[in-house]
Design an enzyme around this catalytic site. Structure first.
Site, short mmCIF file in Angstrom:
data_model
loop_
_atom_site.label_atom_id
_atom_site.label_comp_id
_atom_site.label_asym_id
_atom_site.label_seq_id
_atom_site.Cartn_x
_atom_site.Cartn_y
_atom_site.Cartn_z
N ASP A 154 -1.69 -0.81 5.87
CA ASP A 154 -1.87 -0.22 7.20
C ASP A 154 -3.29 0.29 7.42
O ASP A 154 -3.74 0.41 8.55
CB ASP A 154 -0.91 0.94 7.40
CG ASP A 154 -1.29 2.13 6.55
OD1 ASP A 154 -1.54 1.93 5.34
OD2 ASP A 154 -1.40 3.25 7.08
N ASP B 175 0.88 -1.16 0.00
CA ASP B 175 0.00 0.00 0.00
C ASP B 175 0.92 1.22 0.00
O ASP B 175 2.07 1.13 0.41
CB ASP B 175 -0.86 -0.06 1.27
CG ASP B 175 -1.54 1.24 1.56
OD1 ASP B 175 -2.29 1.70 0.69
OD2 ASP B 175 -1.33 1.81 2.65
N ASP C 66 -7.27 -1.19 3.55
CA ASP C 66 -6.42 -2.31 3.12
C ASP C 66 -6.91 -3.66 3.64
O ASP C 66 -6.47 -4.70 3.18
CB ASP C 66 -4.97 -2.11 3.62
CG ASP C 66 -4.34 -0.86 3.04
OD1 ASP C 66 -4.62 -0.57 1.86
OD2 ASP C 66 -3.60 -0.19 3.76
P1 ADP Z 1 -4.47 4.77 -0.35
O1 ADP Z 1 -4.83 3.59 -1.16
O2 ADP Z 1 -3.23 5.44 -0.89
O3 ADP Z 1 -4.31 4.45 1.11
P2 ADP Z 1 -7.24 5.84 -0.19
O4 ADP Z 1 -7.91 4.70 -0.89
O5 ADP Z 1 -7.48 5.97 1.26
O6 ADP Z 1 -5.67 5.89 -0.54
O7 ADP Z 1 -7.75 7.20 -0.85
C1 ADP Z 1 -7.73 7.40 -2.26
C2 ADP Z 1 -7.97 8.84 -2.61
O8 ADP Z 1 -9.28 9.24 -2.17
C3 ADP Z 1 -7.03 9.81 -1.97
O9 ADP Z 1 -5.85 9.95 -2.71
C4 ADP Z 1 -7.87 11.10 -1.98
O10 ADP Z 1 -7.82 11.71 -3.23
C5 ADP Z 1 -9.29 10.61 -1.74
N1 ADP Z 1 -9.67 10.65 -0.32
C6 ADP Z 1 -9.95 9.60 0.47
N2 ADP Z 1 -10.30 9.98 1.71
C7 ADP Z 1 -10.17 11.33 1.72
C8 ADP Z 1 -10.39 12.36 2.72
N3 ADP Z 1 -10.75 12.08 3.97
N4 ADP Z 1 -10.17 13.63 2.36
C9 ADP Z 1 -9.80 13.93 1.11
N5 ADP Z 1 -9.59 13.02 0.15
C10 ADP Z 1 -9.78 11.76 0.42
MG MG Z 2 -3.00 3.41 3.35
#
Ligand code: ADP
Ligand code: MG
Length: 462
Positions: free
Chosen positions: A350, A157, A354
């Site tokens: 994490d 991740d 995930d």
């Molecule tokens: P990762 O797989 O890198 O852990 P996430 O799946 O949690 O990322 O989030 C994907 C995208 O969704 C982020 O890059 C962001 O653009 C948007 N996003 C998710 N949650 C939030 C939030 N609380 N505030 C703003 N943007 C968010």
């Molecule tokens: Mg993450």
């Protein structure tokens, strides 16, 4: 002890503090949130205890062999009795052949006792898992230790795993002149104060940094992997992933190519601006990935973030394959596809998002700094969020399995060589006969050598 932190860490009002650490200056009040059996230490002890009693697949093989081995030995001992009594009596006379019969019978049963076979796997597991715990690698189940070294692909991740998960706001871009940067942050941090996403924390921290007071939020909604929305002072506000059209914006493109995550802020249903957030890559991530590649294991980065920023981070650490813009619910499908060609896949993650992917993977590895649900879904937990431990865990897995295999070999070797010797097969040819006293010695010796060999794991460098 819990996070291995050696440099003093600043704590503010409301921060979490960990028991058994040293407060360098002043004094403070703290509230004990978890005591006794609820503490992290108690949890670690429980995991280690449970896992040391767990079984490996290979042990089933050893058990199966034992279940065939024992009756075969009994039959063999009876055959020895019959042969000594009949053939032996014919050549040696009854009284002498009878004592040989007894020697052979007892000798075979003693030397063939499969106790070393029974010790071969559990002793290696106890030492291997104990060694892991010492290094901050908590293994929940011996089976994951058995599988890890066979893994062909490791999926990482991005946020919080490859990067530190302490993102900071770097740029604020205004698209609507009615708002100042400060106003934009004010709306954004008010609404993000309801979310626990790492990006949300970055925006809230930025609000605190410029000393803004959060406004009242109602109708808050969070869509995992997309963003948040709600009403701030009765005005609808949302923060989300920019869509395909907005991504073509020159400034957005430039920021994403620098590895920054760009989120779109909408106020009153109109685009108000963008906030760019940057997270630094963990210091040892690059070496880790290189080490993993040298073992012939493929690496993949899996993230919900935009492909430009994902590619930048992947390149910075040397991960070759990037799968980006994946919604949390689709992350497990990606793992399934990677497993399609029959290879074992490990996932390192994490976040809450995930957890499904961790469940789907063959070996699930979670950062102890991550969400509880990720830790709960994992087979292996790495303390202190140190991803270098992934590499150590693979080495530990390999070393443990090697020891198990050696143990099984030695346990068998004693038996296979010892049985004909004890039966007196070589007596007529070379005059060699195994005294039951030596058979007893050899039997104890095989158990001791298996235990000593397992203890060797303690000194193996990982
Ligand atoms: P990762 O797989 O890198 O852990 P996430 O799946 O949690 O990322 O989030 C994907 C995208 O969704 C982020 O890059 C962001 O653009 C948007 N996003 C998710 N949650 C939030 C939030 N609380 N505030 C703003 N943007 C968010
Ligand atoms: Mg993450």
């Amino acid at each position: 002890m819990i996070n291995g932190e050696s440099i003093p860490v600043d704590k503010k009002v409301g921060s979490f503090v960990i028991g058994a650490t040293i407060n360098k200056q002043g004094s403070f009040y703290y509230k004990a949130s978890n005591v006794g059996s609820d503490t992290m230490l108690a949890e670690i002890i429980r995991i280690v205890k449970d896992s040391q009693g767990s079984r490996m697949e290979i042990q089933n093989l050893a058990d199966k062999i034992s279940s065939v081995f024992v009756p075969v030995v009994l039959v063999f001992a009876l055959i020895a009795v019959i042969v000594w009594l009949t053939v032996g009596t014919y050549y040696l006379g009854f009284s002498e052949s009878f004592s040989y019969t007894m020697l052979a019978f007892v000798g075979i049963l003693v030397i063939a006792c499969p106790c070393a076979l029974g010790l071969a796997t559990p002793t290696a597991i106890v030492v291997g898992i104990g060694k892991g715990a010492e290094k901050g690698i908590l293994i929940k189940d011996a089976k994951s230790l058995e599988k890890l070294y066979k893994v062909k692909k490791i999926v990482f991740d991005k946020t919080g795993t490859v990067t530190k998960g302490q993102p900071k706001v770097t740029d604020v871009i205004i698209k609507d002149d009615r708002y100042t940067k400060e106003q934009l942050i004010s709306y954004a941090s008010s609404i993000e104060s309801k979310s626990s996403h790492p990006l949300a924390r970055a925006i809230v921290d930025e609000g605190l940094r410029v000393k803004l007071v959060n406004k009242k939020v109602i109708n808050f909604k969070e869509s995992e992997g997309v963003g948040v929305s709600g009403e701030v002072d009765k005005i609808p506000v949302s923060i989300k992933k920019p869509d395909t059209k907005e991504i073509e914006n020159k400034e957005v493109k430039r920021l994403q190519e620098q590895g920054k995550t760009v989120v779109l802020v909408e106020i009153d249903k109109k685009i108000a601006g963008f906030i760019a957030i940057s997270d630094t890559v963990k210091e040892n991530a690059k070496e880790l990935i290189e080490g993993i590649h040298n073992l012939g294991i493929d690496t993949v980065m899996l993230t919900g973030d935009n492909s430009r920023s994902a590619n930048y981070i992947a390149k910075a650490v040397g991960i070759k394959n990037v799968i980006s813009e994946v919604l949390p619910k689709d992350k497990s499908d990606v793992i399934r596809k990677l497993q399609n060609d029959g290879s074992l896949v490990a996932m390192v993650g994490d976040g809450i998002n995930d957890a499904p992917a961790l469940m789907q993977s063959d070996v699930a590895i979670a950062m102890a700094t991550g969400s509880d649900i990720a830790i709960e879904s994992s087979d292996i937990t790495l303390l202190g969020g140190d991803i270098e431990k992934v590499f150590q865990a693979i080495k530990l897995s390999k070393a443990t399995i090697n020891i198990v295999k050696q143990n099984l070999f030695w346990a068998f070797f004693y038996n296979v060589v010892g049985i004909p010797l004890a039966a007196g097969v070589f007596y007529p040819i070379w005059g060699i006969f195994l005294n039951p006293i030596f058979a007893g010695l050899a039997m104890a010796g095989s158990s001791i050598s298996v235990v000593l060999n397992s203890l060797r794991l303690n000194r193996i460098k990982i």
